[in-house]
Write an enzyme that holds these catalytic residues in place. Structure first.
Site, PDB file in Angstrom:
ATOM      1  N   ASP A  48       0.823  -1.216   0.000  1.00 48.06           N
ATOM      2  CA  ASP A  48       0.000   0.000   0.000  1.00 48.06           C
ATOM      3  C   ASP A  48       0.856   1.265   0.000  1.00 48.06           C
ATOM      4  O   ASP A  48       0.666   2.159   0.822  1.00 48.06           O
ATOM      5  CB  ASP A  48      -0.922   0.024   1.222  1.00 48.06           C
ATOM      6  CG  ASP A  48      -1.754  -1.230   1.372  1.00 48.06           C
ATOM      7  OD1 ASP A  48      -2.045  -1.860   0.338  1.00 48.06           O
ATOM      8  OD2 ASP A  48      -2.124  -1.573   2.506  1.00 48.06           O
ATOM      9  N   GLU A 226     -11.735  -0.961  -3.535  1.00 49.03           N
ATOM     10  CA  GLU A 226     -11.086  -0.388  -2.362  1.00 49.03           C
ATOM     11  C   GLU A 226      -9.834   0.346  -2.845  1.00 49.03           C
ATOM     12  O   GLU A 226      -9.586   0.482  -4.036  1.00 49.03           O
ATOM     13  CB  GLU A 226     -10.724  -1.472  -1.342  1.00 49.03           C
ATOM     14  CG  GLU A 226      -9.657  -2.448  -1.801  1.00 49.03           C
ATOM     15  CD  GLU A 226      -9.214  -3.408  -0.699  1.00 49.03           C
ATOM     16  OE1 GLU A 226      -9.875  -3.474   0.350  1.00 49.03           O
ATOM     17  OE2 GLU A 226      -8.190  -4.085  -0.894  1.00 49.03           O
TER      18      GLU A 226
END
Length: 736
Positions: A48, A226
Site C-alpha cells: 500500500d 477499495e
C-alpha cells in the site's frame, strides 16, 4: 464458494506480454535503468505505498504496517523509506513507536494504507486504524490522522478519528479503510475511503484536514472496490481503485481500475460509460498482471518526475514467492514503480503492457537545471534586487536568472512561498507565469491569461509551481505537494517558443524558492500496446450447437440437465462449485489446439441486479484438473454483477483460489480466453477478455499454467442453484 470471495470481486485487466511502448526521454544525470521491485534494497514487503517529494527534494515512501524482511516477524508501524531517484531506497525508520497510538485505538490496533499530504506548513498522514475502543469488534476500523513538520517526522497522532467507525446495516462495522485526500480548485478538500464492505465514499474535510464534515457520497460500489486514489487530469477527476482480493498468495488477482467524473463527488464512469457505483459496476483497467512474475498488482499512488512523466507506485506479489514467511501467512507485497501513460485520454501502465519485470528506463529525477542551492548562487546571475541563500533556501526579490539555458519542449518547476512579495513566479524566455493577487497568470508577448486561485489559499506556505511547454502550448499548475490535485491550472497558446534561461521573479517584496528545475519534457506514448487478435476460425475445435453436442466434448461429472437444441446449449446453473476441496461441479471440456489461439463464447445469464445470488455464474474455463483451472464467468457476487476471472492452483498441500475482474457483464456477455505459449518458459498463458456487445472488448489479467500441463478448454455453469436460472451458450469458437 471459497470464503475468501465473500464481498470481494476478483478483478482483472491485463496484457499478454505485449511490448512496452516507447518511454519518456531521460535527462542527463538520471539513472539509466531500474528493475522492479524498487523496495528490494530495504524490504521484502512494502504494501500500500504512498510516495511524496519532501522540501529537501528527496522522495519519501510510506507503507502498511508489516514486517519488512523474511523472518523478522515483528510489524513495523508505518515504515518510511527515502530516495533521491525513486529507484534506490533506504529505510529511515517507522512513523510510530511501539507504544504510540491515538486514545481511540486499542493496544492491538495496526496501521494500514497511509496517505501523506502537505497541508499548510506541515504534513498530514491519513491511515487506517484497524481496531478501536468503540466496540468489542476487532475490526471496527476508522480513518486516523497524524501530523509532522517533514515527511520523515516526527509524527504525532491527532487524538480523534477523521472518520469514526461506522456500524454496518448487515452487522459489524463498515470497512472504513484506505484513505486518500484530494483538494479541488476551489480549495475544498475531500477524503476518499472505504472498501468491499460499504463501498468507497467521499466526504468533505475541515479546513485543517483533520475532521470529516458534511454528508458523504458513495462513489464506488461495495463488494468490488477499495484502495482509492483520486487526481485531476485534463479537466477530469480520475478515481483509481483496486479490485479483487489483495492477499490470496499465488492466486492473488488484485488490479487497478479507473473511472472519471466532472465532479470530485462523481458519478465516475469508465471508458464504456458504465458507472462505478451501480450493481453492474464498470471500471477501465489501468494495471493488471501480464503473465510475468508479478501478480496482484494494486493499491496505487501516482507521482510525477521532473520531466512531467507520471509514474504509478503500487505493490505486487511474486508468484514464485507469495508469502513473507510460512505459507498462508503474511502476503509478500514489495513496492513496484512503472510508467503511467495517458493513451487516447485514459491512463494505462507502460502503454498497456502492464507491470515490468526487467530493466526499464528510470524516472527523471535529475534535470539539466536542478538547483537545491547547496552551492549558493554560483550558477545564477542577478538581474535585479537582493537574493540570499540560507539553509538551502533562496530568498529575495527582483529577478534571478540561471546560467543554464533551456530550449525545446521543457518542464520547469519550483517550490515557492510568498513571504512578502505581491507576486512571484518563473520566466522562460519572454514567457512569465506568476502567482499572487488571487490569480495564476501567464504573460507572453503582451498577451495575458489567468485563472483565479481559491480564496482560502495561503501563499505564505510552500506550493509547487510547474510549467510545461510543448510546442506553443503552455500548461501551468500550482499544487501543494505535486500529487495531482492542483489548486489552479492554466492552459494557453504562446505566440512563439518559450526558449531561453529560467528566471525567478518576485515583485514588491520577498519570496522563497527551492527545488528549482528545468528538464526536457517527457515524450508521451501515443499508441497502446497490442491486444490479442482473432484470426481464422478452427471449425474442428468449435461448436455452434446446431446438431446436438459435438462428440469431441468430454464431461467431468456430467449434468443430465444440460441440453442442446435450437442452436444453443442450455445449462441450468448447478448448486455446486469447483473451488476448494468440494469439486462437485460439472465441467464440459474439449481438447485445445496446440500453440496460440483464442477461444470465445456468447453466454446469456439473467442474474438480475442488486439482489444477493452468490455465486451463480457461467462462462469459459481452461482446465487441467479440479485443483488447477482458470474460469472466466459472468457472476453474481453479493449485490454486484461482475466478470470474474477466477484461478485455482495447488499450493503447499491445499488448493488456493483467487481471481481478478475483467469488464462489466450484460445479461448477454461475450467472453474470450487468449492462449499463448511463453517462448522462454513454455508456460501456458491465458489472458481474459469480455464484451457486452461482441464488438468492444476489455482485456484483463493473465493466469498461467506450468509447461508440463495440457489445459483443455470448455464451459461451466455453477455456483448456486437458487433461484433457478439457466445459462444459454450460443457457441464455442476457437480461432488461430
Amino acid at each position: 464458494m471459497d470464503h475468501l470471495r465473500r464481498g470481494v470481486a476478483a478483478a482483472l485487466g491485463l496484457l499478454l506480454a505485449a511490448t512496452p511502448a516507447a518511454p519518456a526521454t531521460a535527462d542527463p544525470g538520471s539513472p539509466a535503468r531500474y528493475t522492479n521491485p524498487v523496495s528490494a534494497d530495504f524490504a521484502d514487503t512494502f504494501a500500500d505505498p504512498a510516495v511524496v517529494r519532501g522540501d529537501d527534494g528527496l522522495w519519501y515512501a510510506f507503507g502498511t504496517s508489516d514486517p519488512l524482511r523474511e523472518g523478522e516477524k515483528t510489524a513495523h508501524r508505518v515504515p518510511i523509506s527515502r530516495s533521491a531517484d525513486l529507484v534506490d531506497w533506504t529505510y529511515v525508520g517507522d512513523a510510530f513507536t511501539a507504544d504510540q497510538r491515538p486514545s481511540y485505538a486499542t493496544a492491538g490496533a495496526a496501521f494500514w494504507a497511509p496517505d501523506v499530504r502537505r497541508v499548510g506548513d506541515h504534513w498530514v498522514m491519513y491511515l487506517t486504524v484497524t481496531d478501536t475502543t468503540v466496540s468489542a469488534d476487532t475490526f471496527d476500523t476508522a480513518v486516523g490522522a497524524a501530523t509532522a513538520p517533514t515527511p520523515a517526522g516526527p509524527w504525532t497522532f491527532v487524538d480523534q478519528p477523521v472518520v469514526a467507525p461506522r456500524p454496518g446495516g448487515g452487522g459489524g462495522y463498515l470497512w472504513t479503510i484506505d484513505p486518500s485526500r484530494f483538494t479541488d480548485t476551489d480549495g475544498t478538500s475531500y477524503l476518499y475511503y472505504g472498501s468491499y464492505y460499504g463501498g468507497i465514499s467521499v466526504t468533505e474535510l475541515s479546513p485543517d484536514g483533520l475532521r470529516a464534515v458534511g454528508t458523504p457520497t458513495l462513489v464506488a460500489i461495495d463488494n468490488k472496490f477499495e484502495g482509492s486514489y483520486v487526481l485531476r487530469h485534463d479537466g477530469w477527476y480520475w478515481l483509481f481503485a483496486s479490485t479483487a482480493n489483495c492477499c490470496a498468495g499465488p492466486a492473488t488477482g488484485y488490479s487497478v481500475q479507473v473511472g472519471r467524473a466532472r465532479s470530485p463527488r462523481g458519478p465516475f464512469v469508465d471508458r464504456e460509460g458504465q458507472r462505478l457505483d451501480v450493481s453492474r459496476a464498470g471500471g477501465t483497467p489501468v494495471l493488471t498482471q501480464n503473465g510475468n512474475r508479478w501478480i496482484g498488482t494494486g493499491h496505487n499512488a501516482v507521482l510525477t518526475d521532473l520531466s512531467g512523466q507520471d509514474w504509478i507506485a503500487y505493490h505486487a506479489i511474486d508468484r514464485a514467492d507469495p508469502y513473507l514467511d510460512e505459507p498462508f501467512g503474511v502476503n509478500e507485497r514489495p513496492m513496484l514503480l512503472d510508467r503511467l501513460d495517458w493513451v487516447d485520454g485514459w491512463p494505462t501502465v507502460n502503454g498497456g503492457a502492464g507491470p515490468s519485470d526487467g530493466p526499464r528506463p528510470a524516472p527523471v529525477t535529475t534535470a539539466r537545471l536542478d538547483e537545491r542551492f547547496a552551492a549558493g548562487l554560483a550558477a545564477w546571475r542577478t538581474g535585479s534586487g537582493d537574493w540570499r541563500v540560507t539553509n538551502g533556501v533562496l530568498a529575495g526579490q527582483g529577478t534571478l536568472t540561471s546560467r543554464t539555458g533551456t530550449g525545446g519542449d521543457v518542464r520547469a518547476e519550483a517550490d515557492l512561498r510568498l513571504t512578502g512579495a505581491r507576486e512571484a513566479g518563473l520566466r522562460l524566455g519572454s514567457t512569465e507565469v506568476r502567482v499572487g493577487a488571487g490569480r495564476l497568470t501567464a504573460r507572453d508577448g503582451g498577451r495575458t491569461a489567468s485563472v483565479a486561485l481559491p480564496a482560502s489559499l495561503d501563499l505564505t506556505t510552500r506550493h509547487n509551481l510547474a510549467i510545461e511547454v510543448r510546442g506553443r502550448r503552455l500548461v501551468a499548475d500550482l499544487t501543494p505537494d505535486r500529487l495531482g490535485d492542483p489548486v489552479a491550472v492554466l492552459t494557453t497558446t504562446l505566440t512563439g517558443p518559450a526558449a531561453g534561461p529560467l528566471t525567478l521573479l518576485a515583485d514588491h517584496g520577498t519570496a522563497e524558492f527551492d527545488n528549482v528545475s528545468a528538464a526536457r519534457l517527457y515524450r508521451p506514448v501515443r499508441h497502446p500496446a497490442p491486444t490479442p487478435a482473432v484470426g481464422r476460425l478452427l471449425p474442428q475445435y468449435s461448436d455452434e450447437f446446431t446438431a446436438g453436442l459435438d462428440p469431441a466434448w468430454q464431461w467431468v461429472r456430467r449434468d443430465p440437465d444440460a441440453t442442446v437444441a435450437g442452436g444453443a446449449l442450455r445449462w441450468p446453473v448447478e448448486g455446486t462449485d469447483l473451488t476448494g476441496t468440494g469439486n462437485t461441479a460439472g465441467v464440459l471440456l474439449r481438447d485445445a489446439p496446440t500453440g496460440n489461439y483464442v477461444v470465445e463464447t456468447k453466454v446469456t445469464l439473467d442474474l438480475g441486479e442488486e439482489t444477493v445470488r452468490n455465486y451463480q455464474q457461467a462462462g469459459l474455463i481452461a482446465y487441467v484438473d479440479d485443483d488447477r483451472f482458470a474460469r472466466l464467468s459472468q457472476v453474481a457476487i453479493w449485490n454486484t454483477r461482475q466478470v470474474e476471472y477466477g484461478y485455482e492452483l495447488p499450493y503447499a498441500g491445499q488448493p488456493v483460489y483467487g481471481g481478478s475482474i475483467v469488464g462489466t457483464p450484460a445479461t448477454t456477455t461475450w467472453l474470450r480466453l487468449a492462449h499463448r505459449i511463453d517462448p522462454a518458459t513454455g508456460e501456458h498463458e491465458f489472458r481474459a477478455g469480455s464484451s457486452s456487445d461482441g464488438v468492444r472488448w476489455t482485456w484483463g489479467a493473465v493466469w498461467t499454467f506450468p509447461a508440463d500441463t495440457t489445459p483443455r478448454i470448455g464451459l461451466a455453469a455453477h455456483g448456486g442453484a437458487e433461484p433457478a436460472v439457466t445459462a444459454e451458450f450460443d457457441y464455442l469458437r476457437v480461432y488461430r
